[in-house]
Design an enzyme around this catalytic site. Structure first.
Site, PDB file in Angstrom:
ATOM      1  N   ARG A   1     -16.539 -92.074  37.970  1.00 47.18           N
ATOM      2  CA  ARG A   1     -16.146 -93.475  38.160  1.00 47.18           C
ATOM      3  C   ARG A   1     -16.608 -94.325  36.972  1.00 47.18           C
ATOM      4  NH1 ARG A   1     -19.108 -95.665  42.474  1.00 47.18           N
ATOM      5  NH2 ARG A   1     -18.241 -97.529  41.557  1.00 47.18           N
TER       6      ARG A   1
ATOM      7  N   CYS B   1     -22.005-100.006  50.680  1.00 54.09           N
ATOM      8  CA  CYS B   1     -21.720 -98.871  49.818  1.00 54.09           C
ATOM      9  C   CYS B   1     -23.005 -98.106  49.626  1.00 54.09           C
ATOM     10  CB  CYS B   1     -21.136 -99.316  48.490  1.00 54.09           C
ATOM     11  SG  CYS B   1     -22.364 -99.997  47.399  1.00 54.09           S
TER      12      CYS B   1
ATOM     13  N   ARG C   1     -15.322-101.202  45.633  1.00 53.27           N
ATOM     14  CA  ARG C   1     -15.815-102.456  46.152  1.00 53.27           C
ATOM     15  C   ARG C   1     -15.471-103.650  45.248  1.00 53.27           C
ATOM     16  NH1 ARG C   1     -19.639-105.814  46.000  1.00 53.27           N
ATOM     17  NH2 ARG C   1     -20.412-106.689  47.953  1.00 53.27           N
TER      18      ARG C   1
ATOM     19  N   ARG D   1     -24.689-104.722  50.136  1.00 53.36           N
ATOM     20  CA  ARG D   1     -23.852-105.504  49.204  1.00 53.36           C
ATOM     21  C   ARG D   1     -22.958-106.532  49.899  1.00 53.36           C
ATOM     22  NH1 ARG D   1     -21.714-101.618  44.489  1.00 53.36           N
ATOM     23  NH2 ARG D   1     -21.839-103.452  43.207  1.00 53.36           N
ATOM     24  N   PRO D   2     -23.553-107.568  50.468  1.00 55.15           N
ATOM     25  CA  PRO D   2     -22.759-108.611  51.108  1.00 55.15           C
ATOM     26  C   PRO D   2     -21.927-109.404  50.093  1.00 55.15           C
ATOM     27  CG  PRO D   2     -25.079-109.237  50.999  1.00 55.15           C
ATOM     28  CD  PRO D   2     -24.986-107.832  50.486  1.00 55.15           C
ATOM     29  N   ILE D   3     -20.932-110.152  50.595  1.00 47.59           N
ATOM     30  CA  ILE D   3     -20.130-110.998  49.695  1.00 47.59           C
ATOM     31  C   ILE D   3     -20.211-112.460  50.136  1.00 47.59           C
ATOM     32  CG2 ILE D   3     -18.522-109.248  48.833  1.00 47.59           C
ATOM     33  CD1 ILE D   3     -16.523-110.322  50.962  1.00 47.59           C
ATOM     34  N   ASP D   4     -21.318-112.783  50.825  1.00 46.10           N
ATOM     35  CA  ASP D   4     -21.465-114.152  51.330  1.00 46.10           C
ATOM     36  C   ASP D   4     -21.388-115.206  50.221  1.00 46.10           C
ATOM     37  OD1 ASP D   4     -23.894-112.780  50.628  1.00 46.10           O
ATOM     38  OD2 ASP D   4     -25.014-114.530  51.315  1.00 46.10           O
ATOM     39  N   LEU D   5     -21.927-114.886  49.036  1.00 44.68           N
ATOM     40  CA  LEU D   5     -21.926-115.892  47.958  1.00 44.68           C
ATOM     41  C   LEU D   5     -20.506-116.122  47.436  1.00 44.68           C
ATOM     42  CD1 LEU D   5     -25.095-114.649  46.029  1.00 44.68           C
ATOM     43  CD2 LEU D   5     -24.950-116.524  47.682  1.00 44.68           C
TER      44      LEU D   5
ATOM     45  N   LYS E   1     -16.835-100.581  31.749  1.00 41.72           N
ATOM     46  CA  LYS E   1     -16.205-100.579  33.081  1.00 41.72           C
ATOM     47  C   LYS E   1     -16.327-101.954  33.749  1.00 41.72           C
ATOM     48  CE  LYS E   1     -18.631 -98.831  36.692  1.00 41.72           C
ATOM     49  NZ  LYS E   1     -18.780 -99.822  37.780  1.00 41.72           N
ATOM     50  N   ASN E   2     -17.523-102.522  33.681  1.00 39.75           N
ATOM     51  CA  ASN E   2     -17.741-103.759  34.431  1.00 39.75           C
ATOM     52  C   ASN E   2     -17.164-105.001  33.740  1.00 39.75           C
ATOM     53  OD1 ASN E   2     -18.845-102.197  36.377  1.00 39.75           O
ATOM     54  ND2 ASN E   2     -20.986-102.695  35.898  1.00 39.75           N
TER      55      ASN E   2
ATOM     56  N   ASP F   1     -28.525-100.916  36.624  1.00 46.36           N
ATOM     57  CA  ASP F   1     -27.631 -99.789  36.331  1.00 46.36           C
ATOM     58  C   ASP F   1     -28.269 -98.759  35.386  1.00 46.36           C
ATOM     59  OD1 ASP F   1     -25.788-100.976  37.926  1.00 46.36           O
ATOM     60  OD2 ASP F   1     -24.537-101.747  36.305  1.00 46.36           O
TER      61      ASP F   1
HETATM   62  N1  EPU Z   1     -25.380-110.245  46.688  1.00 43.90           N
HETATM   63  C1  EPU Z   1     -25.437-110.953  47.862  1.00 43.90           C
HETATM   64  N2  EPU Z   1     -24.366-111.700  48.221  1.00 43.90           N
HETATM   65  C2  EPU Z   1     -23.234-111.770  47.462  1.00 43.90           C
HETATM   66  C3  EPU Z   1     -23.185-111.050  46.256  1.00 43.90           C
HETATM   67  C4  EPU Z   1     -24.281-110.282  45.888  1.00 43.90           C
HETATM   68  O1  EPU Z   1     -26.453-110.903  48.565  1.00 43.90           O
HETATM   69  O2  EPU Z   1     -22.288-112.463  47.846  1.00 43.90           O
HETATM   70  C5  EPU Z   1     -26.537-109.407  46.299  1.00 43.90           C
HETATM   71  C6  EPU Z   1     -26.151-107.913  46.262  1.00 43.90           C
HETATM   72  O3  EPU Z   1     -26.196-107.341  47.535  1.00 43.90           O
HETATM   73  C7  EPU Z   1     -27.174-107.349  45.313  1.00 43.90           C
HETATM   74  C8  EPU Z   1     -27.366-108.494  44.318  1.00 43.90           C
HETATM   75  O4  EPU Z   1     -26.896-109.680  44.968  1.00 43.90           O
HETATM   76  O5  EPU Z   1     -28.366-107.091  45.975  1.00 43.90           O
HETATM   77  C9  EPU Z   1     -26.630-108.311  42.994  1.00 43.90           C
HETATM   78  O6  EPU Z   1     -25.249-108.166  43.224  1.00 43.90           O
HETATM   79  P1  EPU Z   1     -24.124-108.649  42.193  1.00 43.90           P
HETATM   80  O7  EPU Z   1     -23.132-109.466  42.949  1.00 43.90           O
HETATM   81  O8  EPU Z   1     -24.771-109.249  40.998  1.00 43.90           O
HETATM   82  O9  EPU Z   1     -23.481-107.258  41.790  1.00 43.90           O
HETATM   83  P2  EPU Z   1     -21.949-106.859  41.828  1.00 43.90           P
HETATM   84  O10 EPU Z   1     -21.119-107.902  41.224  1.00 43.90           O
HETATM   85  O11 EPU Z   1     -21.617-106.350  43.173  1.00 43.90           O
HETATM   86  C10 EPU Z   1     -22.049-105.775  39.448  1.00 43.90           C
HETATM   87  C11 EPU Z   1     -21.736-104.432  38.851  1.00 43.90           C
HETATM   88  C12 EPU Z   1     -22.752-103.412  39.322  1.00 43.90           C
HETATM   89  C13 EPU Z   1     -24.138-103.879  38.884  1.00 43.90           C
HETATM   90  C14 EPU Z   1     -24.410-105.295  39.427  1.00 43.90           C
HETATM   91  C15 EPU Z   1     -25.728-105.877  38.954  1.00 43.90           C
HETATM   92  C16 EPU Z   1     -19.342-104.539  38.584  1.00 43.90           C
HETATM   93  C17 EPU Z   1     -18.014-104.019  38.970  1.00 43.90           C
HETATM   94  N3  EPU Z   1     -20.405-104.040  39.247  1.00 43.90           N
HETATM   95  O12 EPU Z   1     -21.987-105.596  40.852  1.00 43.90           O
HETATM   96  O13 EPU Z   1     -22.443-102.198  38.671  1.00 43.90           O
HETATM   97  O14 EPU Z   1     -25.116-102.998  39.373  1.00 43.90           O
HETATM   98  O15 EPU Z   1     -23.358-106.187  39.021  1.00 43.90           O
HETATM   99  O16 EPU Z   1     -25.792-105.906  37.577  1.00 43.90           O
HETATM  100  O17 EPU Z   1     -19.452-105.360  37.692  1.00 43.90           O
HETATM  101  C18 EPU Z   1     -22.438 -99.871  38.360  1.00 43.90           C
HETATM  102  O18 EPU Z   1     -21.731-100.053  37.357  1.00 43.90           O
HETATM  103  O19 EPU Z   1     -22.974 -98.757  38.633  1.00 43.90           O
HETATM  104  C19 EPU Z   1     -22.671-100.982  39.270  1.00 43.90           C
HETATM  105  C20 EPU Z   1     -23.075-100.820  40.533  1.00 43.90           C
END
Ligand code: EPU
Length: 423
Positions: free
Chosen positions: A404, A123, A99, A128-132, A29-30, A312
């Protein structure tokens, strides 16, 4: 187009059956989500195979169709023609539902230099911020305005630059890769996420003509090219789905063979499952998991970015450790609020106490069937695992969360001998 299974609301599980037999793992999925987003950039046709039939994939294809892409099925997967895409405005409802659609920001900026997207918000597993993501895209020359819950991103041309990520975020790394593939000049990502799904995205993009190096390492280099071309790609197998079936075999004192695995991507899961006593043997792209009578506890299970133990898989291991012979500790370091399954497992008789990001699990001899609620995807899968060994009947409600991320979950478990049905 809906490629998911039937719409069902709960699983009913009668615990106690050993799992035995063979299971074929579906595509990740990811991996498929960012790769489907990446198909936007070329304005050409991509053929993507080994696509799992999941609600999240369906949402991504609905989003792409809503902005104009033509998507059809062939015998192997999906054929995506992104040429007709004519909208930069992502549909609010679908973005809210998934998301990870935020990944389309990088792709649409690369293709059209503009996109409008709903702020994805928090969520069930934390804020889960997107600041980065935003900081990196701004560094590449995007002007991003945040107002009334929308993000309006615009650029007169993305430029390669040197990006130091504060945290190896999977989504931010992917968004940068998409934006940088056709940016002017070279982008370096330092402290990049190293997940196997990043390598899969690099492989797809490079087949489409991108020049990306370093996926799987902390430093990646993306040399911008003028355009991308049509390509074919097969999605890697899902390591989390694999891990979930591994735990199912271990918990039920079973013995299963899992086909289409990439052992390299599973090492942290294999190591921890071996610590609990399971015997795991690998033969090429197939794996045998044989449980031992007793499940040993794990002194400390800490979730970390890859190659550490995946967040996960944390919930599924919590289920396993609930029936171990002793006390285990889990430290969830990746997400802030990912223990919602603990209170549901407690309803089934598990002895779990959580303290912020730490959970202490005192193994008990037996779980008991109960009505429990899936509150997120992996937590929901963990409850099903608990139900497989619980004494009596377990009802898992809200299983749309599970659907999902798991294709034909109940059917596959049934084929391995579990007593599980959908109502
Ligand atoms: N984070 C920030 N700022 C950002 C982005 C992330 O603070 O701009 C924090 C998040 O809040 C979290 C941490 O960094 O605490 C890790 O987040 P990351 O961005 O690595 O995760 P993601 O891209 O949102 C993907 C997977 C998740 C998986 C995580 C970690 C997809 C679609 N989702 O999420 O998958 O848990 O990486 O490996 O690729 C799942 O499949 O159940 C799932 C949640």
């Amino acid at each position: 187009m809906y490629i998911g299974g039937e719409v069902v609301s709960k699983y009913i599980i009668h615990g106690g059956n050993k799992l035995e037999g063979e299971v074929q793992v579906s595509g990740a999925k990811n991996s498929v989500l960012p790769i489907l987003a990446a198909t936007v950039i070329s304005g050409e046709t991509s053929r993507i195979s080994n696509i799992p039939r999941l609600r999240d994939v369906e949402v991504m294809t609905e989003i792409l169709t809503s902005i104009g892409a033509k998507i059809s099925k062939d015998s192997h997967g999906l054929v995506i023609d992104s040429k007709p895409i004519n909208s930069i405005h992502l549909p609010e409802e679908l973005v809210r539902e998934m998301r990870s659609s935020i990944i389309l920001m990088g792709a649409l900026l690369a293709r059209f230099g503009e996109t409008i997207v709903t702020y994805p918000g928090g969520c069930e597993i934390g804020p889960r911020p997107i600041d980065l993501h935003l900081k990196s895209l701004r560094q590449m020359g995007a002007i991003i305005e945040e107002s009334h819950g929308f993000l309006h991103c615009k650029t007169s041309g993305l430029k390669g630059c040197d990006i130091q990520l504060d945290y190896p975020s999977v989504g931010a790394t992917e968004n940068i890769m998409l934006a940088a593939a056709t940016a002017k000049g070279t982008t370096i990502i330092r402290n990049a996420a190293r997940e196997p799904e990043i390598i899969d995205l690099q492989n797809y993009l490079n087949k489409s003509g991108a020049r990306i190096q370093g996926a799987g390492n902390s430093i990646m280099t993306i040399e911008g090219v003028s355009s991308l071309k049509a390509s074919d790609h097969r999605i890697i197998p899902d390591r989390i789905v694999t891990g979930t079936y591994m735990v199912a075999a271990a918990m039920t004192n079973g013995e299963i063979i899992i086909k289409d695995i990439i052992a390299e991507n599973l090492q942290s899961i294999i190591a921890k499952l071996r610590e609990t006593g399971s015997m795991i043997t690998i033969d090429g792209n197939s794996m045998k998991v044989k449980a031992q009578n007793n499940i040993s506890p794990i002194e400390m299970l800490q979730t970390l970015p890859f190659p550490g133990f995946p967040t996960d898989m944390q919930a599924q291991f919590m289920s396993l450790l609930s029936v171990a012979e002793g006390t285990s500790i889990i430290n969830e370091t990746v997400f802030e609020n990912r223990f919602k399954h603990a209170e549901e497992l407690v309803r089934m008789g598990a002895k779990i106490k959580t303290f912020g990001k730490v959970a202490v699990i005192k193994g008990t001899k037996e779980l008991t069937g109960a009505t429990v609620f899936a509150k997120d995807l992996r937590g929901g899968a963990a409850l099903v695992l608990g139900g497989l060994v619980a004494n009596g009947t377990t009802k898992v409600e809200n299983i749309y969360h599970i659907q999902r991320g798991y294709e034909n979950f109940d059917r596959i478990l049934r084929s391995l001998g579990a007593s599980i049905s959908c109502v």
